[in-house]
Design a protein around this motif. Structure first.
Motif, PDB file in Angstrom:
ATOM      1  N   LEU A  10       0.735  -1.132  -0.249  1.00 38.46           N
ATOM      2  CA  LEU A  10      -0.063   0.034  -0.014  1.00 38.46           C
ATOM      3  C   LEU A  10       0.971   1.004  -0.079  1.00 38.46           C
ATOM      4  N   GLN A  68      -3.125   2.401   8.236  1.00 38.48           N
ATOM      5  CA  GLN A  68      -3.685   1.619   7.849  1.00 38.48           C
ATOM      6  C   GLN A  68      -5.494   2.240   7.365  1.00 38.48           C
ATOM      7  N   THR A  71      -6.233   0.085   3.956  1.00 35.69           N
ATOM      8  CA  THR A  71      -7.083  -1.456   3.621  1.00 35.69           C
ATOM      9  C   THR A  71      -8.536  -0.969   3.125  1.00 35.69           C
ATOM     10  N   ARG A  72      -9.127   0.172   3.371  1.00 32.01           N
ATOM     11  CA  ARG A  72     -10.034   0.588   2.580  1.00 32.01           C
ATOM     12  C   ARG A  72     -10.558   0.760   2.081  1.00 32.01           C
TER      13      ARG A  72
END
Length: 203
Positions: A10, A68, A71-72
């Motif tokens: 990512l 983080q 990841t969405r």
């Protein structure tokens, strides 16, 4: 020690908007890349009310928590684009619940909930241009403005509640997750309703 690196594969997410991918990207800009759209923090594949929540969370959390959020991104592609689901009320209701959870004495969030309840009671309601998240500046006025305003009150409530940085990060990431889940559930219910209608009509 908590890592500030994004999950493997990512990009490194940053606060704010960027002119191109080389200058950096926020969560919604990453969504635009994954969706194959032009590089923008307002991709057409995501309802603007949802995008507004993503902007607010992206910019307000710490750098560690921000990594983080990538990841969405896949989940946000196409989310809120079911014409039968009114996304803005769902987003605002989720923000109101989050605000009351951390600051029960806050006056803004109960007022917001009452407005949403009154609006839900007015049926049928003709949906005008921009209601479904299209229409450029009109969509901004209808969806982005109210969500940004509610999120501003939420951030004030977090200060009033004296949340530390980690608790504020948890609250904001949970807000994004809860908003995504609420819209997905509304779309699932809408699909189920449409599947039942032909059966009812033919019986």
């Amino acid at each position: 020690m908590t890592s500030t690196s994004p999950p493997e594969g990512l990009p490194v997410l940053e606060a704010g908007a960027h002119r191109d991918a080389e200058a950096g990207s926020c969560l919604m800009e990453y969504v635009s890349v994954l969706a194959g759209e032009r590089f923008t923090d307002r991709p057409r594949c995501t309802h603007p009310a949802l995008a507004a929540v993503a902007w607010q969370v992206n910019d307000a959390v710490s750098s560690t928590a921000r990594q983080q959020l990538g990841t969405r991104a896949v989940t946000l592609i196409g989310l809120g684009r079911d014409a039968g689901v009114e996304v803005r009320p769902i987003v605002l209701a989720t923000i109101a619940r989050a605000g009351l959870a951390i600051d029960p004495a806050n006056r803004f969030f109960p007022r917001l909930q009452r407005r949403l309840e009154r609006r839900a009671e007015v049926r049928p309601r003709r949906r005008g241009r921009g209601e479904e998240g299209d229409g450029g500046r009109l969509a901004t006025l209808l969806h982005v403005g109210p969500v940004n305003h509610a999120c501003a009150h939420l951030l004030v409530a977090a200060r009033v509640a004296d949340l530390d940085a980690e608790a504020r990060d948890r609250m904001l990431v949970a807000l994004l997750d809860d908003t995504i889940a609420a819209v997905r559930e509304a779309e699932r219910e809408r699909r189920a309703e449409l599947e039942v209608r032909p059966t009812v009509a033919s019986s």
